[in-house]
Design a protein around this motif. Structure first.
Motif, short mmCIF file in Angstrom:
data_model
loop_
_atom_site.label_atom_id
_atom_site.label_comp_id
_atom_site.label_asym_id
_atom_site.label_seq_id
_atom_site.Cartn_x
_atom_site.Cartn_y
_atom_site.Cartn_z
N GLY A 164 0.94 -1.22 0.05
CA GLY A 164 0.03 -0.06 -0.07
C GLY A 164 0.72 1.39 -0.03
O GLY A 164 1.20 1.79 -1.09
N ASP A 165 1.40 1.73 1.16
CA ASP A 165 2.26 2.80 1.20
C ASP A 165 2.87 2.72 2.70
O ASP A 165 2.79 1.53 3.39
CB ASP A 165 1.33 4.25 1.17
CG ASP A 165 0.40 4.27 2.44
OD1 ASP A 165 0.54 3.70 3.37
OD2 ASP A 165 -0.62 4.69 2.06
N LEU A 166 3.67 3.67 3.08
CA LEU A 166 4.38 3.72 4.02
C LEU A 166 3.44 3.32 5.43
O LEU A 166 4.02 2.90 6.35
CB LEU A 166 5.13 4.91 4.37
CG LEU A 166 6.45 5.04 3.29
CD1 LEU A 166 7.14 6.43 3.55
CD2 LEU A 166 7.20 3.88 3.36
N LEU A 167 2.09 3.85 5.32
CA LEU A 167 1.20 3.46 6.52
C LEU A 167 0.70 2.18 6.44
O LEU A 167 0.75 1.45 7.39
CB LEU A 167 0.35 4.57 6.62
CG LEU A 167 0.81 5.94 6.95
CD1 LEU A 167 -0.23 7.11 6.95
CD2 LEU A 167 1.68 5.88 8.33
N ALA A 168 -0.06 1.95 5.14
CA ALA A 168 -0.65 0.65 5.05
C ALA A 168 0.44 -0.50 4.78
O ALA A 168 0.14 -1.73 5.33
CB ALA A 168 -1.64 0.80 3.81
N GLN A 169 1.62 -0.05 4.12
CA GLN A 169 2.30 -1.05 3.87
C GLN A 169 1.78 -2.35 3.06
O GLN A 169 1.04 -2.29 2.39
CB GLN A 169 3.29 -1.59 5.12
CG GLN A 169 4.06 -0.38 5.81
CD GLN A 169 4.85 -0.69 6.75
OE1 GLN A 169 4.68 -1.66 7.76
NE2 GLN A 169 6.13 -0.26 6.98
N TRP A 170 2.26 -3.51 3.53
CA TRP A 170 1.67 -4.92 2.88
C TRP A 170 0.20 -5.23 3.06
O TRP A 170 -0.23 -4.98 4.59
CB TRP A 170 2.55 -6.25 3.44
CG TRP A 170 3.89 -5.87 3.13
CD1 TRP A 170 4.72 -6.08 1.77
CD2 TRP A 170 5.02 -5.49 4.01
NE1 TRP A 170 5.95 -5.71 2.15
CE2 TRP A 170 6.09 -5.31 3.25
CE3 TRP A 170 5.07 -4.92 5.15
CZ2 TRP A 170 7.36 -4.95 3.75
CZ3 TRP A 170 6.18 -4.46 5.86
CH2 TRP A 170 7.23 -4.27 5.21
N VAL A 171 -0.67 -5.47 2.20
CA VAL A 171 -2.10 -5.51 2.34
C VAL A 171 -2.47 -7.03 1.76
O VAL A 171 -1.78 -7.44 1.14
CB VAL A 171 -2.86 -4.52 1.55
CG1 VAL A 171 -2.59 -3.13 2.10
CG2 VAL A 171 -2.40 -4.80 -0.04
N SER A 172 -3.50 -7.28 2.13
CA SER A 172 -4.23 -8.71 2.11
C SER A 172 -5.40 -8.56 1.29
O SER A 172 -5.90 -9.44 0.88
CB SER A 172 -4.43 -9.53 3.48
OG SER A 172 -5.39 -8.52 4.24
N THR A 173 -5.61 -7.34 0.79
CA THR A 173 -6.65 -6.96 0.26
C THR A 173 -6.94 -7.80 -1.30
O THR A 173 -5.91 -8.14 -1.96
CB THR A 173 -6.61 -5.33 -0.35
OG1 THR A 173 -6.26 -4.43 1.00
CG2 THR A 173 -7.87 -4.97 -1.01
N VAL A 174 -8.13 -8.11 -1.44
CA VAL A 174 -8.66 -8.64 -2.64
C VAL A 174 -9.83 -7.92 -3.38
O VAL A 174 -10.50 -7.78 -2.64
CB VAL A 174 -8.91 -10.17 -2.50
CG1 VAL A 174 -9.44 -10.93 -3.76
CG2 VAL A 174 -7.92 -10.81 -1.87
N GLU A 175 -9.67 -7.66 -4.73
CA GLU A 175 -10.64 -6.91 -5.24
C GLU A 175 -10.90 -7.55 -6.86
O GLU A 175 -9.86 -8.02 -7.19
CB GLU A 175 -10.38 -5.41 -5.44
CG GLU A 175 -10.44 -4.55 -3.91
CD GLU A 175 -9.69 -3.30 -3.85
OE1 GLU A 175 -10.13 -2.51 -3.01
OE2 GLU A 175 -8.99 -3.02 -4.68
N ALA A 176 -12.12 -7.70 -7.00
CA ALA A 176 -12.61 -8.08 -8.24
C ALA A 176 -13.05 -7.05 -9.49
O ALA A 176 -13.99 -6.46 -9.00
CB ALA A 176 -13.48 -9.24 -8.43
N TYR A 177 -12.42 -7.23 -10.55
CA TYR A 177 -12.83 -6.25 -11.81
C TYR A 177 -13.70 -6.94 -12.74
O TYR A 177 -13.04 -7.97 -13.40
CB TYR A 177 -11.54 -5.51 -12.39
CG TYR A 177 -11.96 -4.46 -13.28
CD1 TYR A 177 -12.86 -3.51 -13.13
CD2 TYR A 177 -11.66 -4.94 -14.72
CE1 TYR A 177 -13.00 -2.51 -14.38
CE2 TYR A 177 -11.83 -4.01 -15.96
CZ TYR A 177 -12.61 -3.13 -15.64
OH TYR A 177 -12.79 -2.03 -16.54
N ASP A 178 -14.94 -6.50 -13.09
CA ASP A 178 -15.59 -6.91 -14.15
C ASP A 178 -15.60 -6.13 -15.19
O ASP A 178 -16.19 -5.09 -15.36
CB ASP A 178 -17.12 -7.15 -13.52
CG ASP A 178 -18.13 -7.71 -14.37
OD1 ASP A 178 -17.70 -7.78 -15.47
OD2 ASP A 178 -19.27 -7.97 -14.28
#
Length: 349
Positions: free
Chosen positions: A242-256
């Motif tokens: 993410g960034d220096l605050l969020a850093q590594w993320v586990s986020t998953v998003e799907a694009y249709d």
């Protein structure tokens, strides 16, 4: 037919009439298969208890080390085409410099023979590129030509029939370390970075038939060093930085692409970037990567029906900055001098 019989003495059980038995035994079984298991207890007078019966499934270990790549590199692109895996570009780690130079080298791995061969190099040396197979060709998209501050939108297509690379229309947004996949005939690219500190959310898709790019709805979570894969007619964007605050993320998003819209999906258990990703039989497999740990052995699978992740057998070697491809329902991971094969059907964890 009895395959194996094991007798284990129970210590300190004199006078005991009830209780719980816990322990482990090793049985010699000839092949991977499903076996009937029977357990019973015999006392000093040879009186035997009731027999507990059940079934156990024995499989080979799901991970295997295969022939190493011909050169050591990280941040390469991987694409599967016609039963073989193309590994292109990346950053050399065998040149005695840190960081190493971007490379144009292309090598081909044949899973059937566990051998490597050379293919013509890309016209443009780069690392952190996307490598996508479409319409019988391999497309090299974006990347960085030198370190982390020289992003390119260059697109080149390799035709195995002619053994030649051809320039194609450049991606509008120069980027590297993006998510990309072939979705309904178009190559969709999302996120990544243009310079060392950038976070991109932009989405662009390429039509190989018309050699044109189009802009899509931006990704809700801007990130780089993420992974992408096609699942059910959508681009699944997984993990990243993410960034220096969020850093590594586990986020998953799907694009249709049909709706030009994004939707959230269940997050991974382990946040990570630079992960390897693949799809086998409708399930997403993510392995390795990095977070506060320089390299991970963690493997997770995603079930889109349940919208849930499960932790499976970790890799025997922790790795990061690797990429994966699938041939015959087997996942092949290529990292820094490493080739690993993962067989989901053998993972019974």
């Amino acid at each position: 037919e009895t395959q194996s019989t094991v007798t284990t003495p129970i210590q300190g059980a004199s006078g005991v009439t009830s209780g719980v038995l816990q322990g482990a035994v090793t049985a010699a079984l000839p092949t991977a298969d499903t076996y009937a298991l029977q357990v019973y207890v015999t006392d000093a007078r040879s009186l035997r208890s009731n027999t507990l019966s059940g079934a156990i499934r024995v499989t080979p270990f799901p991970w295997t080390t295969k022939a190493p790549p011909l050169i050591a590199r990280e941040y390469a692109g991987v694409a599967a085409l016609d039963g073989r895996l193309y590994v292109a570009g990346g950053q050399r780690t065998d040149q005695g410099t840190i960081p190493g130079p971007a490379t144009a080298v292309v090598q081909v791995y044949d899973p059937q023979t566990d051998t490597w061969s050379n293919a013509p190099p890309m016209p443009t040396a780069r690392m952190g590129l996307a490598l996508i197979a479409a319409n019988g060709k391999v497309y090299a998209i974006g990347g960085s030509t030198d370190g982390f501050n020289n992003a390119t939108g260059t697109v080149e297509a390799f035709d195995p029939a002619t053994q030649a690379w051809t320039p194609r229309a450049a991606m509008p947004t120069a980027r590297h370390f993006a998510a990309a996949a072939l979705v309904n005939g178009r190559i969709v690219v999302a996120g990544g970075r243009a310079q060392a500190t950038d976070l991109l959310s932009t989405v662009e898709s390429f039509d190989p038939a018309t050699n044109t790019w189009a802009t899509g709805a931006p990704m809700p979570t801007a990130r780089r060093e993420l992974a992408g894969v096609e699942l059910g007619g959508r681009l699944l964007a997984v993990g990243g930085y993410g960034d220096l605050l969020a850093q590594w993320v586990s986020t998953v998003e799907a694009y249709d692409p049909a709706a030009n819209a994004w939707a959230p999906r269940a997050s991974m258990a382990a946040p990570r970037s630079h992960l390897a990703i693949a799809v086998v039989n409708g399930r997403v497999i993510v392995a390795g990567g990095e977070n506060v740990n320089r390299a991970l052995d963690a493997l997770e699978t995603y079930d889109p029906v349940a919208n849930a992740w499960a932790v499976r057998t970790p890799s025997p070697t922790a790795f990061s900055r690797a990429a994966a491809g699938v041939v015959n329902d087997r996942v092949f991971v290529f990292g820094n001098g490493l080739t690993l094969e993962y067989v989901p059907a053998n993972d019974i964890r």
